[in-house]
Each structure stands twice: as C-alpha cells, then as structure tokens.
Design an enzyme around this catalytic site. Sequence first.
Site, PDB file in Angstrom:
ATOM      1  N   CYS A  93       0.608  -1.021   0.117  1.00  0.00           N
ATOM      2  CA  CYS A  93       0.043  -0.209  -0.154  1.00  0.00           C
ATOM      3  C   CYS A  93       0.719   1.160  -0.239  1.00  0.00           C
ATOM      4  CB  CYS A  93      -0.569  -0.111   1.220  1.00  0.00           C
ATOM      5  SG  CYS A  93      -1.859   1.886   1.378  1.00  0.00           S
ATOM      6  N   CYS A 100       0.598   3.771   2.898  1.00  0.00           N
ATOM      7  CA  CYS A 100       0.712   2.700   4.986  1.00  0.00           C
ATOM      8  C   CYS A 100       2.746   3.185   4.244  1.00  0.00           C
ATOM      9  CB  CYS A 100       1.157   1.984   4.209  1.00  0.00           C
ATOM     10  SG  CYS A 100      -1.035   0.806   4.340  1.00  0.00           S
ATOM     11  N   ASP A 129      -1.432  16.300  -1.515  1.00  0.00           N
ATOM     12  CA  ASP A 129      -1.360  15.297  -2.876  1.00  0.00           C
ATOM     13  C   ASP A 129      -0.464  15.306  -3.809  1.00  0.00           C
ATOM     14  OD1 ASP A 129      -4.812  13.867  -3.695  1.00  0.00           O
ATOM     15  OD2 ASP A 129      -3.123  14.478  -5.338  1.00  0.00           O
ATOM     16  N   HIS A 183      -3.458   0.457   8.548  1.00  0.00           N
ATOM     17  CA  HIS A 183      -4.078   0.489   7.210  1.00  0.00           C
ATOM     18  C   HIS A 183      -5.491   0.772   7.660  1.00  0.00           C
ATOM     19  CE1 HIS A 183      -4.134  -0.144   3.402  1.00  0.00           C
ATOM     20  NE2 HIS A 183      -5.971  -0.782   3.281  1.00  0.00           N
ATOM     21  N   GLY A 224     -15.594   6.815  -6.539  1.00  0.00           N
ATOM     22  CA  GLY A 224     -13.595   7.350  -7.430  1.00  0.00           C
ATOM     23  C   GLY A 224     -12.563   7.268  -6.412  1.00  0.00           C
ATOM     24  N   HIS A 261      -6.588   3.406   1.261  1.00  0.00           N
ATOM     25  CA  HIS A 261      -5.615   3.065   2.085  1.00  0.00           C
ATOM     26  C   HIS A 261      -6.853   4.876   2.793  1.00  0.00           C
ATOM     27  CE1 HIS A 261      -2.507   3.728   5.570  1.00  0.00           C
ATOM     28  NE2 HIS A 261      -3.680   4.733   5.806  1.00  0.00           N
ATOM     29  N   HIS A 298      -8.270   8.161   3.244  1.00  0.00           N
ATOM     30  CA  HIS A 298      -7.865   9.485   3.090  1.00  0.00           C
ATOM     31  C   HIS A 298      -8.250  10.486   2.599  1.00  0.00           C
ATOM     32  CE1 HIS A 298      -7.499   7.584  -0.674  1.00  0.00           C
ATOM     33  NE2 HIS A 298      -7.894   8.906  -1.669  1.00  0.00           N
TER      34      HIS A 298
HETATM   35  P1  DGP Z   1      -8.885   8.715  -4.260  1.00  0.00           P
HETATM   36  O1  DGP Z   1      -8.670   7.974  -4.127  1.00  0.00           O
HETATM   37  O2  DGP Z   1      -9.946   9.280  -5.512  1.00  0.00           O
HETATM   38  O3  DGP Z   1      -9.791   9.861  -3.322  1.00  0.00           O
HETATM   39  O4  DGP Z   1      -7.596   9.809  -3.871  1.00  0.00           O
HETATM   40  C1  DGP Z   1      -6.502   9.689  -4.567  1.00  0.00           C
HETATM   41  C2  DGP Z   1      -5.577  10.781  -4.226  1.00  0.00           C
HETATM   42  O5  DGP Z   1      -4.622  10.167  -4.020  1.00  0.00           O
HETATM   43  C3  DGP Z   1      -4.776  11.804  -5.687  1.00  0.00           C
HETATM   44  O6  DGP Z   1      -6.005  13.286  -5.289  1.00  0.00           O
HETATM   45  C4  DGP Z   1      -4.209  11.303  -5.763  1.00  0.00           C
HETATM   46  C5  DGP Z   1      -3.149  10.744  -4.831  1.00  0.00           C
HETATM   47  N1  DGP Z   1      -2.064  10.224  -4.834  1.00  0.00           N
HETATM   48  C6  DGP Z   1      -1.845   8.552  -4.790  1.00  0.00           C
HETATM   49  N2  DGP Z   1      -0.833   8.205  -5.315  1.00  0.00           N
HETATM   50  C7  DGP Z   1       0.073   9.537  -4.024  1.00  0.00           C
HETATM   51  C8  DGP Z   1       1.146   8.845  -4.634  1.00  0.00           C
HETATM   52  O7  DGP Z   1       1.773   8.281  -4.627  1.00  0.00           O
HETATM   53  N3  DGP Z   1       1.656   9.770  -3.481  1.00  0.00           N
HETATM   54  C9  DGP Z   1       1.246  11.449  -3.036  1.00  0.00           C
HETATM   55  N4  DGP Z   1       1.286  12.142  -3.227  1.00  0.00           N
HETATM   56  N5  DGP Z   1      -0.406  11.419  -3.638  1.00  0.00           N
HETATM   57  C10 DGP Z   1      -0.780  10.534  -4.613  1.00  0.00           C
END
Ligand code: DGP
Length: 112
Positions: free
Chosen positions: A4, A7, A30, A46, A91, A96, A98
């Site tokens: 993950c 994580c 993000d 997690h 979506g 995990h 957030h």
């Molecule tokens: P959602 O599952 O749709 O609520 O959004 C997940 C968010 O996580 C998306 O806006 C992009 C962000 N994201 C995904 N992978 C990473 C990562 O590895 N690093 C960072 N900083 N953000 C990430």
Amino acid sequence: MSDCIFCKIANHEIPTSLVYEDDLVAAFRDMNPQAPVHVLVVPKEHYTNIVDEVPAQTLAAMAHAVKEVARIEGVLESGFRVIANTGEDAGQTVHHLHWHVLGGVHMSEGML
Ligand code: DGP
C-alpha cells in the site's frame, strides 16, 4: 499492508515531505493537486476507508490533523473542504483511508 503506497508514505518507507504527523496520522501533499492547498490526511495503520471499523481514537487524531494542516497551510480562517471518497461510485482510487483537505481558493457550488 505491504503493497500500500499510503502505508509506505505514512510510515516513512517512501521519502515524502510531510506537512504534519503524530503517532497515529500523517499528512502530505497530493501529487495531483486540485486546489492551491491539497493535503491528504491518512492514518498510519491501514484501513480501507471510513467504514473499515476505524477506531475512534484514530478518527479523532485525523480530525485534529485536519485542523493542524489548515493552520499550517494558512486556510484555517478562510475555510477549506474535507472530502473522503469512499468506494467505487465516489471514485476512491487509493484503498487506504484518506481525507482530502482542499483550500486556498473560493470553491464553486456543485455536488456539495
Ligand atoms: P481518491 O482515492 O480518489 O480519493 O484520491 C487519491 C489521491 O491520492 C489522488 O488525488 C492522488 C493521490 N495520490 C495517489 N498516489 C499518490 C502518491 O504516491 N503520492 C501522493 N502524494 N499522492 C498520491
């Protein structure tokens, strides 16, 4: 959870500039920001999402982290939005728990 990404970020296995952290929670920007302020608040343990039997202590720590992030990012007074995408129809792409903290711009009315 070993594969993950959140994580790994929250537990310092992947280097990331954290906006805030404490024993239970980490907050980081993000990678695909949707507003001038776009920070993700995640628990270090997690949980898949908000309905994954998250302990009250962890939810309280996340709420505290939201306020700290808003203060650090300078949007505590101007206002901000907190979003928890939960499941497929919402979506959720990272499984995990957030919370998105979005601010720094006047948000138009839409779904919310
Ligand atoms: P959602 O599952 O749709 O609520 O959004 C997940 C968010 O996580 C998306 O806006 C992009 C962000 N994201 C995904 N992978 C990473 C990562 O590895 N690093 C960072 N900083 N953000 C990430």
